[in-house]
Scaffold this motif. Structure first.
Motif, PDB file in Angstrom:
ATOM      1  N   ARG A 158       0.803  -1.220   0.000  1.00  0.00           N
ATOM      2  CA  ARG A 158       0.000   0.000   0.000  1.00  0.00           C
ATOM      3  C   ARG A 158       0.836   1.270   0.000  1.00  0.00           C
ATOM      4  O   ARG A 158       0.286   2.353  -0.027  1.00  0.00           O
ATOM      5  N   GLN A 159       2.124   1.147   0.032  1.00  0.00           N
ATOM      6  CA  GLN A 159       2.982   2.316   0.217  1.00  0.00           C
ATOM      7  C   GLN A 159       2.827   3.325  -0.920  1.00  0.00           C
ATOM      8  O   GLN A 159       2.707   4.522  -0.673  1.00  0.00           O
ATOM      9  N   VAL A 160       2.794   2.859  -2.155  1.00  0.00           N
ATOM     10  CA  VAL A 160       2.665   3.776  -3.294  1.00  0.00           C
ATOM     11  C   VAL A 160       1.307   4.471  -3.254  1.00  0.00           C
ATOM     12  O   VAL A 160       1.210   5.689  -3.477  1.00  0.00           O
ATOM     13  N   ASN A 161       0.255   3.704  -2.950  1.00  0.00           N
ATOM     14  CA  ASN A 161      -1.077   4.299  -2.896  1.00  0.00           C
ATOM     15  C   ASN A 161      -1.185   5.339  -1.786  1.00  0.00           C
ATOM     16  O   ASN A 161      -1.832   6.371  -1.956  1.00  0.00           O
ATOM     17  N   GLU A 162      -0.569   5.076  -0.643  1.00  0.00           N
ATOM     18  CA  GLU A 162      -0.575   6.053   0.450  1.00  0.00           C
ATOM     19  C   GLU A 162       0.166   7.327   0.054  1.00  0.00           C
ATOM     20  O   GLU A 162      -0.298   8.429   0.338  1.00  0.00           O
ATOM     21  N   LEU A 163       1.310   7.167  -0.605  1.00  0.00           N
ATOM     22  CA  LEU A 163       2.070   8.348  -1.038  1.00  0.00           C
ATOM     23  C   LEU A 163       1.291   9.171  -2.058  1.00  0.00           C
ATOM     24  O   LEU A 163       1.275  10.406  -1.998  1.00  0.00           O
ATOM     25  N   VAL A 164       0.641   8.483  -2.999  1.00  0.00           N
ATOM     26  CA  VAL A 164      -0.157   9.205  -3.999  1.00  0.00           C
ATOM     27  C   VAL A 164      -1.305   9.923  -3.315  1.00  0.00           C
ATOM     28  O   VAL A 164      -1.586  11.094  -3.616  1.00  0.00           O
ATOM     29  N   LEU A 165      -1.976   9.247  -2.387  1.00  0.00           N
ATOM     30  CA  LEU A 165      -3.079   9.872  -1.656  1.00  0.00           C
ATOM     31  C   LEU A 165      -2.604  11.109  -0.906  1.00  0.00           C
ATOM     32  O   LEU A 165      -3.227  12.176  -0.986  1.00  0.00           O
ATOM     33  N   ILE A 166      -1.497  10.987  -0.199  1.00  0.00           N
ATOM     34  CA  ILE A 166      -0.991  12.118   0.578  1.00  0.00           C
ATOM     35  C   ILE A 166      -0.580  13.274  -0.335  1.00  0.00           C
ATOM     36  O   ILE A 166      -0.890  14.439  -0.058  1.00  0.00           O
ATOM     37  N   HIS A 167       0.077  12.984  -1.453  1.00  0.00           N
ATOM     38  CA  HIS A 167       0.527  14.061  -2.347  1.00  0.00           C
ATOM     39  C   HIS A 167      -0.643  14.749  -3.051  1.00  0.00           C
ATOM     40  O   HIS A 167      -0.696  15.986  -3.109  1.00  0.00           O
ATOM     41  N   VAL A 168      -1.577  13.966  -3.566  1.00  0.00           N
ATOM     42  CA  VAL A 168      -2.718  14.566  -4.263  1.00  0.00           C
ATOM     43  C   VAL A 168      -3.589  15.344  -3.277  1.00  0.00           C
ATOM     44  O   VAL A 168      -4.017  16.473  -3.571  1.00  0.00           O
ATOM     45  N   ALA A 169      -3.844  14.758  -2.115  1.00  0.00           N
ATOM     46  CA  ALA A 169      -4.655  15.459  -1.111  1.00  0.00           C
ATOM     47  C   ALA A 169      -3.946  16.731  -0.630  1.00  0.00           C
ATOM     48  O   ALA A 169      -4.593  17.758  -0.431  1.00  0.00           O
ATOM     49  N   SER A 170      -2.633  16.665  -0.455  1.00  0.00           N
ATOM     50  CA  SER A 170      -1.880  17.860  -0.037  1.00  0.00           C
ATOM     51  C   SER A 170      -2.028  18.974  -1.049  1.00  0.00           C
ATOM     52  O   SER A 170      -2.291  20.131  -0.685  1.00  0.00           O
ATOM     53  N   PHE A 171      -1.884  18.639  -2.328  1.00  0.00           N
ATOM     54  CA  PHE A 171      -2.033  19.659  -3.372  1.00  0.00           C
ATOM     55  C   PHE A 171      -3.439  20.245  -3.341  1.00  0.00           C
ATOM     56  O   PHE A 171      -3.606  21.478  -3.349  1.00  0.00           O
ATOM     57  N   ASN A 172      -4.456  19.385  -3.302  1.00  0.00           N
ATOM     58  CA  ASN A 172      -5.839  19.864  -3.324  1.00  0.00           C
ATOM     59  C   ASN A 172      -6.156  20.734  -2.115  1.00  0.00           C
ATOM     60  O   ASN A 172      -6.749  21.808  -2.251  1.00  0.00           O
ATOM     61  N   ILE A 173      -5.771  20.267  -0.942  1.00  0.00           N
ATOM     62  CA  ILE A 173      -6.111  20.994   0.280  1.00  0.00           C
ATOM     63  C   ILE A 173      -5.369  22.320   0.360  1.00  0.00           C
ATOM     64  O   ILE A 173      -5.974  23.377   0.592  1.00  0.00           O
ATOM     65  N   PHE A 174      -4.077  22.305   0.133  1.00  0.00           N
ATOM     66  CA  PHE A 174      -3.308  23.540   0.314  1.00  0.00           C
ATOM     67  C   PHE A 174      -3.513  24.536  -0.819  1.00  0.00           C
ATOM     68  O   PHE A 174      -3.445  25.742  -0.591  1.00  0.00           O
ATOM     69  N   PHE A 175      -3.821  24.066  -2.020  1.00  0.00           N
ATOM     70  CA  PHE A 175      -4.154  24.991  -3.108  1.00  0.00           C
ATOM     71  C   PHE A 175      -5.473  25.700  -2.789  1.00  0.00           C
ATOM     72  O   PHE A 175      -5.584  26.923  -2.935  1.00  0.00           O
ATOM     73  N   LEU A 228      -6.806  26.122   0.223  1.00  0.00           N
ATOM     74  CA  LEU A 228      -6.564  27.022   1.352  1.00  0.00           C
ATOM     75  C   LEU A 228      -5.843  28.288   0.928  1.00  0.00           C
ATOM     76  O   LEU A 228      -6.110  29.379   1.450  1.00  0.00           O
ATOM     77  N   PHE A 229      -4.929  28.169  -0.029  1.00  0.00           N
ATOM     78  CA  PHE A 229      -4.219  29.343  -0.549  1.00  0.00           C
ATOM     79  C   PHE A 229      -5.198  30.303  -1.215  1.00  0.00           C
ATOM     80  O   PHE A 229      -5.152  31.518  -0.976  1.00  0.00           O
ATOM     81  N   ILE A 230      -6.114  29.778  -2.027  1.00  0.00           N
ATOM     82  CA  ILE A 230      -7.113  30.623  -2.691  1.00  0.00           C
ATOM     83  C   ILE A 230      -8.019  31.286  -1.657  1.00  0.00           C
ATOM     84  O   ILE A 230      -8.333  32.482  -1.757  1.00  0.00           O
ATOM     85  N   ILE A 231      -8.432  30.531  -0.649  1.00  0.00           N
ATOM     86  CA  ILE A 231      -9.283  31.094   0.406  1.00  0.00           C
ATOM     87  C   ILE A 231      -8.532  32.183   1.172  1.00  0.00           C
ATOM     88  O   ILE A 231      -9.089  33.239   1.494  1.00  0.00           O
ATOM     89  N   SER A 269     -14.865  29.841  10.646  1.00  0.00           N
ATOM     90  CA  SER A 269     -15.035  28.678  11.528  1.00  0.00           C
ATOM     91  C   SER A 269     -15.431  27.444  10.733  1.00  0.00           C
ATOM     92  O   SER A 269     -14.928  26.348  10.987  1.00  0.00           O
ATOM     93  N   ALA A 270     -16.312  27.594   9.752  1.00  0.00           N
ATOM     94  CA  ALA A 270     -16.700  26.458   8.910  1.00  0.00           C
ATOM     95  C   ALA A 270     -15.515  25.956   8.088  1.00  0.00           C
ATOM     96  O   ALA A 270     -15.289  24.743   7.984  1.00  0.00           O
ATOM     97  N   VAL A 271     -14.735  26.871   7.533  1.00  0.00           N
ATOM     98  CA  VAL A 271     -13.550  26.484   6.750  1.00  0.00           C
ATOM     99  C   VAL A 271     -12.537  25.777   7.649  1.00  0.00           C
ATOM    100  O   VAL A 271     -11.940  24.773   7.260  1.00  0.00           O
ATOM    101  N   SER A 272     -12.364  26.276   8.867  1.00  0.00           N
ATOM    102  CA  SER A 272     -11.410  25.661   9.793  1.00  0.00           C
ATOM    103  C   SER A 272     -11.803  24.236  10.154  1.00  0.00           C
ATOM    104  O   SER A 272     -10.963  23.330  10.150  1.00  0.00           O
TER     105      SER A 272
END
Length: 173
Positions: A57-74, A76-79, A111-114
């Motif tokens: 599962r290591q590759v799938n976990e890394l892909v999940l973490i990287h894609v989710a990191s990009f989506n979440i922080f991008f 949050l940056f726009i917000i 508060s909702a965004v947080s």
């Protein structure tokens, strides 16, 4: 905002969403499931599928973490950029009532965004092996059910306030 800008923003959201779903779907098809096929979650989520897998599962976990990191922080940056523009506009206002009304609206949104991004970061940006599915269930309740409840009811017009008063006057049997 012009219609053209809105159209491109919508197209961009759909393209990014399709790419995101394609990445996770492709990774889910690469997993091998040999034990239980019961997903112990409220919905079929990627971390819950990865837990069921008996393959590496290591590759799938890394892909999940990287894609989710990009989506979440991008997002949050726009917000954050929009909050900066709102804050600059509030500083230019001359009335104290305008300051309070705007900041009250922003505080409820913040508060909702947080809560939303706090729970998604908790769920998706850590190793699958370091947390339990039960905590994921609780976190998913927060970002799927609690956030819509946090949306404030703010009648902005006189007609909206009158409507609220009428609704409060109705007695249910």
């Amino acid at each position: 905002m012009t219609t053209r800008v809105c159209t491109w923003l919508i197209i961009g959201c759909y393209v990014i969403g399709f790419i995101n779903a394609s990445i996770h779907t492709g990774n889910a098809f690469s997993l091998v499931f040999c034990l239980s096929n019961v997903v112990h979650h409220f919905f079929c989520d990627v971390p819950a599928l990865i837990v069921l897998s008996c393959s590496d599962r290591q590759v799938n976990e890394l892909v999940l973490i990287h894609v989710a990191s990009f989506n979440i922080f991008f997002a949050l940056f726009i917000i954050l950029i929009s909050y900066i523009f709102i804050f600059i506009t509030v500083l230019k206002m001359r009335s104290g009532a305008g300051h309070r009304k705007t900041l009250a609206t922003c505080a409820s949104h913040f508060s909702a965004v947080s809560v939303y991004y706090g729970t998604t970061i908790f769920m998706y940006l850590q190793s699958i092996s370091s947390h339990s599915i039960d905590t994921d269930k609780i976190a998913s309740v927060f970002y799927t059910m609690v956030i819509p409840v946090l949306k404030p009811v703010q009648p902005k017009e006189q007609g909206g306030q009158e409507c609220i008063r009428k609704i409060q006057g109705v007695h249910l049997l």
